[in-house]
Motif scaffolding. Structure first.
Motif, PDB file in Angstrom:
ATOM      1  N   UNK A 308       7.681  -7.288   2.272  1.00  0.00           N
ATOM      2  CA  UNK A 308       7.625  -7.440   0.823  1.00  0.00           C
ATOM      3  C   UNK A 308       6.385  -6.751   0.287  1.00  0.00           C
ATOM      4  N   UNK A 309       6.558  -5.920  -0.741  1.00  0.00           N
ATOM      5  CA  UNK A 309       5.442  -5.164  -1.308  1.00  0.00           C
ATOM      6  C   UNK A 309       5.242  -5.525  -2.772  1.00  0.00           C
ATOM      7  N   UNK A 310       3.971  -5.662  -3.170  1.00  0.00           N
ATOM      8  CA  UNK A 310       3.643  -5.993  -4.547  1.00  0.00           C
ATOM      9  C   UNK A 310       3.184  -4.778  -5.338  1.00  0.00           C
ATOM     10  N   UNK A 311       2.595  -5.037  -6.500  1.00  0.00           N
ATOM     11  CA  UNK A 311       2.173  -3.977  -7.405  1.00  0.00           C
ATOM     12  C   UNK A 311       0.886  -3.301  -6.932  1.00  0.00           C
ATOM     13  N   UNK A 324     -16.658   1.472  -5.827  1.00  0.00           N
ATOM     14  CA  UNK A 324     -15.672   2.251  -6.570  1.00  0.00           C
ATOM     15  C   UNK A 324     -14.370   1.457  -6.628  1.00  0.00           C
ATOM     16  N   UNK A 325     -13.503   1.837  -7.556  1.00  0.00           N
ATOM     17  CA  UNK A 325     -12.205   1.162  -7.644  1.00  0.00           C
ATOM     18  C   UNK A 325     -11.213   1.873  -6.736  1.00  0.00           C
ATOM     19  N   UNK A 326     -10.430   1.072  -6.009  1.00  0.00           N
ATOM     20  CA  UNK A 326      -9.481   1.599  -5.034  1.00  0.00           C
ATOM     21  C   UNK A 326      -8.098   1.047  -5.348  1.00  0.00           C
ATOM     22  N   UNK A 327      -7.044   1.897  -5.342  1.00  0.00           N
ATOM     23  CA  UNK A 327      -5.682   1.398  -5.542  1.00  0.00           C
ATOM     24  C   UNK A 327      -5.193   0.688  -4.279  1.00  0.00           C
ATOM     25  N   UNK A 328      -4.804  -0.569  -4.425  1.00  0.00           N
ATOM     26  CA  UNK A 328      -4.367  -1.356  -3.266  1.00  0.00           C
ATOM     27  C   UNK A 328      -3.025  -2.032  -3.548  1.00  0.00           C
ATOM     28  N   UNK A 329      -2.304  -2.314  -2.494  1.00  0.00           N
ATOM     29  CA  UNK A 329      -1.114  -3.158  -2.597  1.00  0.00           C
ATOM     30  C   UNK A 329      -1.185  -4.226  -1.512  1.00  0.00           C
ATOM     31  N   UNK A 330      -0.534  -5.345  -1.780  1.00  0.00           N
ATOM     32  CA  UNK A 330      -0.434  -6.427  -0.804  1.00  0.00           C
ATOM     33  C   UNK A 330       0.929  -6.360  -0.132  1.00  0.00           C
ATOM     34  N   UNK A 331       0.921  -6.377   1.189  1.00  0.00           N
ATOM     35  CA  UNK A 331       2.152  -6.410   1.973  1.00  0.00           C
ATOM     36  C   UNK A 331       2.272  -7.771   2.658  1.00  0.00           C
ATOM     37  N   UNK A 332       3.457  -8.349   2.624  1.00  0.00           N
ATOM     38  CA  UNK A 332       3.716  -9.606   3.333  1.00  0.00           C
ATOM     39  C   UNK A 332       4.913  -9.380   4.245  1.00  0.00           C
ATOM     40  N   UNK A 333       4.685  -9.517   5.537  1.00  0.00           N
ATOM     41  CA  UNK A 333       5.741  -9.347   6.534  1.00  0.00           C
ATOM     42  C   UNK A 333       6.229 -10.720   6.984  1.00  0.00           C
ATOM     43  N   UNK A 334       7.527 -10.971   6.817  1.00  0.00           N
ATOM     44  CA  UNK A 334       8.128 -12.215   7.297  1.00  0.00           C
ATOM     45  C   UNK A 334       9.026 -11.882   8.481  1.00  0.00           C
TER      46      UNK A 334
END
Length: 357
Positions: A308-311, A324-334
C-alpha cells in the motif's frame, strides 16, 4: 475452464465467440466469461475444430469444469459422463392472452418468474442484467426494493474478503525518498509513482523469491509464481479490479506506462484480456492520489502480500548539506504469515525501497 487468476469460485459464461464446427487456433479468443471482477476472454488451449459445447451462455461453472471439446473434424467427443448440458429452461406460456404473450418474450427462468410474482413485480418492466438481457434474481429484488439487494460483484468481494479475514497477516512499513524517482518521472511522459512501484516490486521479487509464491491449502504447499507477475489494484465503478502484469521490470519505463494504460482501460471497461489475468504473488495499491498519507491493505487469500502506497509528502530532512525538504512516501507491506516471516518480508520491503531510491 482454466483458472483465471484472482477471481471468485463461480464463473458465468457470457458468450461463445466460436460456434460448433468452427476452426479454432491455439491462443485464439474462444469465449467471454464473467467473474466478480470483469468480463474476461478465455483463449483456446489447442487448435482444431470446436466439436461441442457443454455449457451455453448464461451457465455458471468453476475452474476445471469441462465446457466444450476441441479436436479433429469428425472426432467423437467423450461419452455420457461429460455429456453437454442444456441451459436452464425458460418457462413456457400457460395462457394465451396478450399480457402473457408479452411476458413470455422476457428471458427469465421459472424460479425468477416465481420470485417476481411473490414480490408483486411486473417482470415485463424489469431491466435484465443477464446474458441477452435475461432477468436475474437480483434484478427482481432490486425492482421490489431498490435499497435491499447487494449486486453480485459486491457479494463476491464480500465472500473473498471474509476468506481473507481468516488468513494470518502482519504489516510493516518504510519511508521512501523519491528524489531520484521523481527525476526519472520528469523525463517519462505519463509516468507516475504507480509505474515505479510496479517495477520495484517485480525487481524485489527476483531478489527475494520467498515472497514470489502463494499458499495452497491442498497439501498444504507453497507454489512459486512463474513468470514474475505484479497485480495492480484498479478502481472501476463500484468494484475493485486486480489485473496483473508479467515481468514489468524487463521493459523500458515508457513501454510500461503504455501497457499499464491499456490494462487500466481494460479494467475500467470490465473486459480484461487474457494477458492480464495470470496469478500474481504481490499486488500494488496506491491511494496517494487521493491525499491518503498511508493505509494498511488486506492480503488477497490467493496471494502472498499487498503493498500500500500513500501520497508524496515533502518533509524536512537533515542531509550532508544541511536541512532540506525531501519528497517521501510511506509504504505499508501486508503479508500472509503462512508464506513468509517478518525477516523475509522486511528484506523484501527494503529491496523495494532500494529500487525506488
Amino acid at each position: 475452464m482454466p483458472p483465471l487468476g484472482q477471481t471468485s469460485d463461480e464463473i458465468r459464461i457470457a458468450a461463445w465467440l466460436k460456434q460448433v464446427g468452427d476452426d479454432v487456433s491455439e491462443g485464439e479468443p474462444l469465449l467471454d466469461v464473467e467473474t466478480d471482477k470483469a468480463i474476461l476472454e478465455v483463449e483456446a488451449a489447442s487448435s482444431g475444430v470446436l466439436l461441442a459445447i457443454a455449457h451455453e451462455a448464461g451457465a455458471v461453472v468453476t475452474a476445471g469444469d469441462t465446457i466444450g471439446w476441441i479436436g479433429a473434424a469428425g472426432e467423437e467427443i467423450p461419452a455420457a459422463d461429460h455429456a453437454p448440458l442444456a441451459p436452464a429452461p425458460l418457462e413456457q406460456p400457460k395462457e394465451v392472452d396478450a399480457r402473457t404473450r408479452q411476458a413470455d418474450r422476457v428471458l427469465a427462468t421459472p424460479v425468477v418468474r416465481a420470485l417476481a410474482r411473490e414480490h408483486g413485480v411486473d417482470i415485463n418492466l424489469v431491466q435484465g442484467t443477464g446474458p441477452a438481457g435475461r432477468v436475474e434474481k437480483q434484478d427482481v429484488l432490486a425492482a421490489a426494493d431498490p435499497a435491499a439487494p447487494v449486486p453480485a460483484h459486491r457479494r463476491a468481494v464480500a465472500a473473498r474478503l471474509t476468506r481473507a479475514a481468516g488468513v494470518p497477516q502482519f504489516s510493516l512499513g518504510a519511508t521512501v525518498d523519491l528524489t531520484r524517482g521523481l527525476a526519472v518521472l520528469d523525463a517519462t511522459p505519463g509516468g507516475t509513482v504507480t509505474h515505479l512501484l510496479v517495477r520495484a516490486v517485480a525487481a524485489a521479487l527476483r531478489q527475494h523469491p520467498a515472497l514470489n509464491r502463494t499458499w495452497v491449502d491442498d497439501g498444504p504447499r507453497l507454489r512459486p509464481v512463474e513468470p514474475i507477475r505484479v497485480g495492480l489494484a484498479v478502481s472501476a465503478d463500484d468494484r475493485l479490479v486486480v489485473p496483473t502484469l508479467a515481468e514489468p521490470d524487463r521493459e523500458p519505463l515508457a513501454a510500461l506506462v503504455a501497457r499499464i494504460g491499456t490494462l487500466v482501460g481494460e479494467a475500467r471497461t470490465g473486459r480484461i484480456g487474457a494477458a492480464h489475468t495470470g496469478t500474481a504473488a504481490v499486488t500494488v495499491s496506491n491511494l496517494g492520489m487521493f491525499g491518503v498519507d498511508w493505509f494498511q491493505a488486506i492480503v488477497d487469500p490467493d496471494q502472498a502480500a499487498i503493498l500500500a502506497a500513500g501520497a508524496i509528502i515533502r518533509r524536512p530532512v537533515v542531509t550532508a548539506e544541511g536541512i532540506s525538504t525531501v519528497p517521501q512516501i510511506e509504504l505499508v507491506l501486508t503479508v500472509d504469515h503462512r508464506v513468509a516471516d517478518g525477516v523475509a518480508a522486511a528484506r523484501f520491503l527494503q529491496a523495494v525501497k532500494a529500487e525506488l531510491e
